[in-house]
Design a protein around this motif. Structure first.
Motif, PDB file in Angstrom:
ATOM      1  N   HIS A 134      54.036 -70.695 -68.681  1.00  0.00           N
ATOM      2  CA  HIS A 134      52.580 -70.898 -68.253  1.00  0.00           C
ATOM      3  C   HIS A 134      51.648 -70.476 -69.556  1.00  0.00           C
ATOM      4  O   HIS A 134      50.404 -70.822 -69.361  1.00  0.00           O
ATOM      5  N   GLY A 135      52.227 -69.645 -70.329  1.00  0.00           N
ATOM      6  CA  GLY A 135      51.457 -69.171 -71.510  1.00  0.00           C
ATOM      7  C   GLY A 135      51.847 -69.652 -73.164  1.00  0.00           C
ATOM      8  O   GLY A 135      51.649 -69.430 -74.121  1.00  0.00           O
ATOM      9  N   ALA A 136      52.520 -71.038 -72.976  1.00  0.00           N
ATOM     10  CA  ALA A 136      52.933 -71.910 -73.906  1.00  0.00           C
ATOM     11  C   ALA A 136      51.959 -72.083 -74.906  1.00  0.00           C
ATOM     12  O   ALA A 136      51.829 -71.970 -76.088  1.00  0.00           O
ATOM     13  N   LYS A 137      50.615 -72.378 -74.473  1.00  0.00           N
ATOM     14  CA  LYS A 137      49.452 -72.528 -75.467  1.00  0.00           C
ATOM     15  C   LYS A 137      48.931 -71.484 -76.272  1.00  0.00           C
ATOM     16  O   LYS A 137      48.329 -71.641 -77.331  1.00  0.00           O
ATOM     17  N   LEU A 138      49.382 -70.169 -75.801  1.00  0.00           N
ATOM     18  CA  LEU A 138      49.217 -69.024 -76.726  1.00  0.00           C
ATOM     19  C   LEU A 138      50.110 -68.639 -77.735  1.00  0.00           C
ATOM     20  O   LEU A 138      49.725 -67.873 -78.496  1.00  0.00           O
ATOM     21  N   TRP A 139      51.395 -69.242 -77.516  1.00  0.00           N
ATOM     22  CA  TRP A 139      52.530 -68.634 -78.254  1.00  0.00           C
ATOM     23  C   TRP A 139      52.526 -68.538 -79.427  1.00  0.00           C
ATOM     24  O   TRP A 139      52.731 -67.366 -80.431  1.00  0.00           O
ATOM     25  N   ALA A 140      51.848 -69.484 -80.171  1.00  0.00           N
ATOM     26  CA  ALA A 140      51.753 -69.582 -81.593  1.00  0.00           C
ATOM     27  C   ALA A 140      50.521 -69.160 -82.013  1.00  0.00           C
ATOM     28  O   ALA A 140      50.367 -68.857 -83.428  1.00  0.00           O
ATOM     29  N   ILE A 141      49.400 -68.825 -81.395  1.00  0.00           N
ATOM     30  CA  ILE A 141      48.135 -68.432 -81.862  1.00  0.00           C
ATOM     31  C   ILE A 141      48.227 -66.964 -82.223  1.00  0.00           C
ATOM     32  O   ILE A 141      48.916 -66.056 -81.673  1.00  0.00           O
ATOM     33  N   PRO A 142      47.713 -66.722 -83.437  1.00  0.00           N
ATOM     34  CA  PRO A 142      47.637 -65.168 -83.725  1.00  0.00           C
ATOM     35  C   PRO A 142      46.876 -64.594 -82.516  1.00  0.00           C
ATOM     36  O   PRO A 142      46.027 -64.781 -82.268  1.00  0.00           O
ATOM     37  N   VAL A 151      42.675 -68.554 -73.220  1.00  0.00           N
ATOM     38  CA  VAL A 151      43.296 -67.925 -71.826  1.00  0.00           C
ATOM     39  C   VAL A 151      43.032 -69.132 -70.804  1.00  0.00           C
ATOM     40  O   VAL A 151      44.060 -69.344 -69.657  1.00  0.00           O
ATOM     41  N   LEU A 152      41.872 -69.579 -70.697  1.00  0.00           N
ATOM     42  CA  LEU A 152      41.557 -70.458 -69.793  1.00  0.00           C
ATOM     43  C   LEU A 152      42.543 -71.733 -69.782  1.00  0.00           C
ATOM     44  O   LEU A 152      42.808 -72.437 -68.821  1.00  0.00           O
ATOM     45  N   ALA A 153      42.706 -72.149 -70.815  1.00  0.00           N
ATOM     46  CA  ALA A 153      43.702 -73.433 -71.070  1.00  0.00           C
ATOM     47  C   ALA A 153      45.148 -73.179 -70.301  1.00  0.00           C
ATOM     48  O   ALA A 153      45.687 -74.102 -69.739  1.00  0.00           O
ATOM     49  N   CYS A 154      45.526 -71.954 -70.323  1.00  0.00           N
ATOM     50  CA  CYS A 154      46.675 -71.788 -69.575  1.00  0.00           C
ATOM     51  C   CYS A 154      46.569 -71.341 -68.407  1.00  0.00           C
ATOM     52  O   CYS A 154      47.482 -71.801 -67.445  1.00  0.00           O
ATOM     53  N   LEU A 155      45.456 -71.155 -67.668  1.00  0.00           N
ATOM     54  CA  LEU A 155      45.428 -70.502 -66.318  1.00  0.00           C
ATOM     55  C   LEU A 155      44.799 -71.576 -65.480  1.00  0.00           C
ATOM     56  O   LEU A 155      45.122 -71.622 -64.244  1.00  0.00           O
ATOM     57  N   GLN A 156      43.639 -72.436 -65.936  1.00  0.00           N
ATOM     58  CA  GLN A 156      43.041 -73.207 -65.132  1.00  0.00           C
ATOM     59  C   GLN A 156      44.134 -74.208 -64.454  1.00  0.00           C
ATOM     60  O   GLN A 156      43.862 -74.703 -63.073  1.00  0.00           O
ATOM     61  N   PRO A 157      45.219 -74.810 -65.094  1.00  0.00           N
ATOM     62  CA  PRO A 157      46.087 -75.701 -64.525  1.00  0.00           C
ATOM     63  C   PRO A 157      46.870 -75.322 -63.118  1.00  0.00           C
ATOM     64  O   PRO A 157      47.255 -75.997 -62.516  1.00  0.00           O
ATOM     65  N   ILE A 158      47.015 -73.875 -63.055  1.00  0.00           N
ATOM     66  CA  ILE A 158      47.974 -73.438 -62.180  1.00  0.00           C
ATOM     67  C   ILE A 158      47.133 -72.353 -61.139  1.00  0.00           C
ATOM     68  O   ILE A 158      47.581 -71.961 -60.407  1.00  0.00           O
ATOM     69  N   TRP A 159      45.693 -72.102 -61.558  1.00  0.00           N
ATOM     70  CA  TRP A 159      45.230 -71.080 -60.925  1.00  0.00           C
ATOM     71  C   TRP A 159      45.014 -71.200 -59.525  1.00  0.00           C
ATOM     72  O   TRP A 159      45.215 -70.371 -58.661  1.00  0.00           O
ATOM     73  N   ALA A 192      41.322 -61.765 -71.004  1.00  0.00           N
ATOM     74  CA  ALA A 192      42.016 -62.118 -69.821  1.00  0.00           C
ATOM     75  C   ALA A 192      41.554 -61.275 -68.796  1.00  0.00           C
ATOM     76  O   ALA A 192      42.267 -61.290 -67.946  1.00  0.00           O
ATOM     77  N   ARG A 193      40.476 -60.209 -68.962  1.00  0.00           N
ATOM     78  CA  ARG A 193      40.026 -59.775 -67.936  1.00  0.00           C
ATOM     79  C   ARG A 193      39.440 -60.288 -66.846  1.00  0.00           C
ATOM     80  O   ARG A 193      38.721 -61.282 -67.004  1.00  0.00           O
ATOM     81  N   LEU A 194      39.923 -60.078 -65.509  1.00  0.00           N
ATOM     82  CA  LEU A 194      39.360 -60.714 -64.404  1.00  0.00           C
ATOM     83  C   LEU A 194      38.062 -60.080 -63.969  1.00  0.00           C
ATOM     84  O   LEU A 194      37.294 -61.004 -63.950  1.00  0.00           O
ATOM     85  N   LYS A 195      37.902 -59.053 -63.775  1.00  0.00           N
ATOM     86  CA  LYS A 195      36.574 -58.547 -63.052  1.00  0.00           C
ATOM     87  C   LYS A 195      35.355 -58.449 -64.193  1.00  0.00           C
ATOM     88  O   LYS A 195      35.632 -58.080 -65.443  1.00  0.00           O
ATOM     89  N   GLY A 196      34.347 -58.957 -63.690  1.00  0.00           N
ATOM     90  CA  GLY A 196      33.370 -59.388 -64.848  1.00  0.00           C
ATOM     91  C   GLY A 196      33.459 -60.291 -65.941  1.00  0.00           C
ATOM     92  O   GLY A 196      32.518 -60.489 -66.542  1.00  0.00           O
TER      93      GLY A 196
END
Length: 408
Positions: A134-142, A151-159, A192-196
Motif C-alpha cells: 500500500h505504500g509502493a508509491k513512496l518506496w523509491a522516493i528519497p 502520502v495521500l496518493a497511498c492512502l486515498q485509494p484504501i482509506w 503522515a500526521r493525522l490530527k490537525g
C-alpha cells in the motif's frame, strides 16, 4: 505586486520563539513554534503542486540558525524556484544534507531496529508487506522528499475501502518519517500526521449499518490481529482463537481442555454444544496450538475451561469479547461472529474452489437431508489445508492468498 520581505527583527524573533504559531518573515520564510520547538521553514508551491515545506534549521539552541542566515537560505531557495529548480532536490544534490536514502530503505531499516522489541516475530513481516503493497508509491522516493501529496496518493485509494488497514499503513508511514527526522534524514513537519493535518484531507469512515453482523473486510483482519496480539488478558486470546478456527463465539468460550488434542492438533466440539446438534472436528493450525500452549495453566484439569473468566471457575462470557472490541474501537466495524464472515469472504475471493470446505469449517449444513446422508465426509483433510492458508494470511505470510495445490 511583490511580497513584503524582512517583516521580523532579531529582537522580535527572541520573543516569538516562546509564542506558539507560524510567524511570517515574508517571501516564504516562516518561524514555526510548537511543541517540537522553534524552527525556520521555507514554504513554497511549484508547478501547481500543494504547498511544501523545506526545513532551514532550529531557531534556538547551540546550533540555532540566525534570522540573517535563514533569510539567506530562503533567498537562495527563491532563486532556484525562479529558475524552475526544486530547492529541496537541489539541496540534496549539492550535498548540504545526508546522502539520499529512499523511503523503502528507511522503512526496512526502521523495521530491523524495532524487530527485537516486538512480541511476535511476524510483526516485522506484516509491516514490510503492508508498506510494500500500500505504500509502493513512496518506496523509491528519497525519504527527505516524502510530502503530503505523496502520502495521500497511498492512502486515498484504501482509506474508505479498507479503513483498518489504511489506518495501520498511515501509522507506519508516520513512524518511519519520525524516525528519519530523528536520524536527520529529513526535516519539517510529518506529512503522515493525522490530527490537525490528514484528518482535514481524508474522508471520515462511515459506521456499519444495521442488518447482518458487522464484519471486517478480510483484507483488514491481519492488521486487526496485530492489534489483538498486543493486548494482554484472556479475552484477546479467545478472540484470536476464534479468528484462527472460524468458530462460533459460544463454541470457543465453552471449550474445555478435554476437547483439545494438542498432539493431533484437533478440537472436537461435542454435539450438545453445536448449533446443529452434530459433533464438529476442527483442525488446529500451528498458530492455534502455540496460542493454546501459551495459556494453559499448569495442572489444568480436562474439565477446565480453555478460556476461563477471572475467577478461573467459569467460562468467559460473551460480554468480555464485546468489551474487548469496544476497547479496540472496533465494535462499530465488527462483532466476534462477524469475523466468521470475514473468513468466508476471504475464501470466496481467494479460494472459491474451497467453498464446501469453508462451509464445513463453519459447521454449516449443506444441502437437504438426502444430500447430507450421502455426504459422509467432513472434508477434514481439505479443511486442514484451508485453515493453514487462512492462518498464513492473517499472520501476514507473503503469498498467502496464492491458491496452491495440496495433497489431502
Amino acid at each position: 505586486m511583490a511580497r513584503a520581505l524582512n517583516k521580523l527583527s532579531a529582537k522580535a524573533v527572541g520573543s516569538l520563539v516562546k509564542q506558539p504559531g507560524t510567524h511570517s518573515d515574508g517571501g516564504g520564510l516562516y518561524l514555526k513554534v510548537d511543541g517540537n520547538g522553534a524552527r525556520w521553514l521555507f514554504m513554497f508551491k511549484r508547478n501547481g503542486e500543494n504547498r511544501r515545506e523545506m526545513g532551514l534549521g532550529g531557531a534556538v539552541g547551540a546550533n540555532a540558525v540566525s534570522l540573517a542566515d535563514a533569510r539567506a537560505a530562503a533567498s537562495d531557495a527563491r532563486d532556484l524556484l525562479a529558475n524552475g529548480i526544486d530547492p529541496i532536490a537541489e539541496r540534496k544534490r549539492q550535498g548540504h544534507r545526508a546522502a539520499a536514502v529512499t523511503f523503502g530503505e528507511a522503512a526496512l531499516a526502521h523495521i530491523e531496529r524495532k524487530r527485537g522489541g516486538w512480541k511476535n516475530a511476524k510483526h516485522g513481516q506484516q509491516w514490510g508487506n503492508s508498506l510494500q503493497q500500500h505504500g509502493a508509491k513512496l518506496w523509491a522516493i528519497p525519504v527527505a522528499d516524502v510530502d503530503t501529496e505523496a502520502v495521500l496518493a497511498c492512502l486515498q485509494p484504501i482509506w474508505l475501502k479498507i479503513p483498518e488497514t489504511a489506518s495501520r499503513v498511515r501509522q507506519r508511514i508516520e513512524a518511519i518519517l519520525d524516525a528519519a527526522k530523528a536520524l536527520k534524514l529529513r526535516e519539517g513537519e510529518n506529512p503522515a500526521r493525522l490530527k490537525g493535518h490528514l484528518d482535514h484531507l481524508l474522508a471520515k469512515a462511515k459506521k456499519s449499518g444495521a442488518g447482518h453482523h458487522a464484519a471486517l473486510p478480510w483484507q483488514e483482519v491481519p492488521a486487526f490481529l496485530v492489534d489483538l496480539r498486543e493486548r494482554k488478558g484472556m479475552a484477546p486470546r479467545a478472540l484470536e482463537f476464534l479468528i484462527l478456527t472460524a468458530g462460533r463465539t459460544g463454541e470457543v468460550l465453552g471449550a474445555t481442555w478435554a476437547e483439545i488434542n494438542l498432539r493431533e492438533q484437533t478440537w472436537l466440539v461435542p454435539a450438545e454444544r453445536m448449533k446443529a446438534g452434530v459433533a464438529h472436528r476442527v483442525p488446529l493450525t500451528d498458530a492455534a496450538i502455540q496460542l493454546l500452549k501459551s495459556i494453559r495453566l499448569e495442572g489444568a484439569e480436562p474439565s477446565d475451561a480453555v478460556f476461563p473468566s477471572q475467577d478461573l471457575k467459569r467460562p468467559m462470557s460473551n460480554m468480555a469479547l464485546l468489551q474487548l472490541l469496544k476497547r479496540m474501537n472496533a465494535n462499530d466495524r465488527t462483532t466476534a461472529h462477524g469475523l466468521r464472515s470475514s473468513f468466508r469472504q476471504w475464501v470466496q475471493d481467494n479460494r472459491p474452489s474451497d467453498r464446501d470446505a469453508a462451509e464445513a469449517a463453519l459447521a454449516h449444513q449443506l444441502g437437504d437431508d438426502v444430500e447430507r446422508a450421502y455426504a459422509r465426509s467432513d472434508l477434514f483433510a481439505r479443511r486442514i489445508a484451508l485453515m493453514e492458508g487462512w492462518s498464513d494470511f492473517v499472520e501476514g505470510v507473503a503469498g498467502a492468498n496464492v491458491v496452491q495445490m495440496r495433497r489431502a
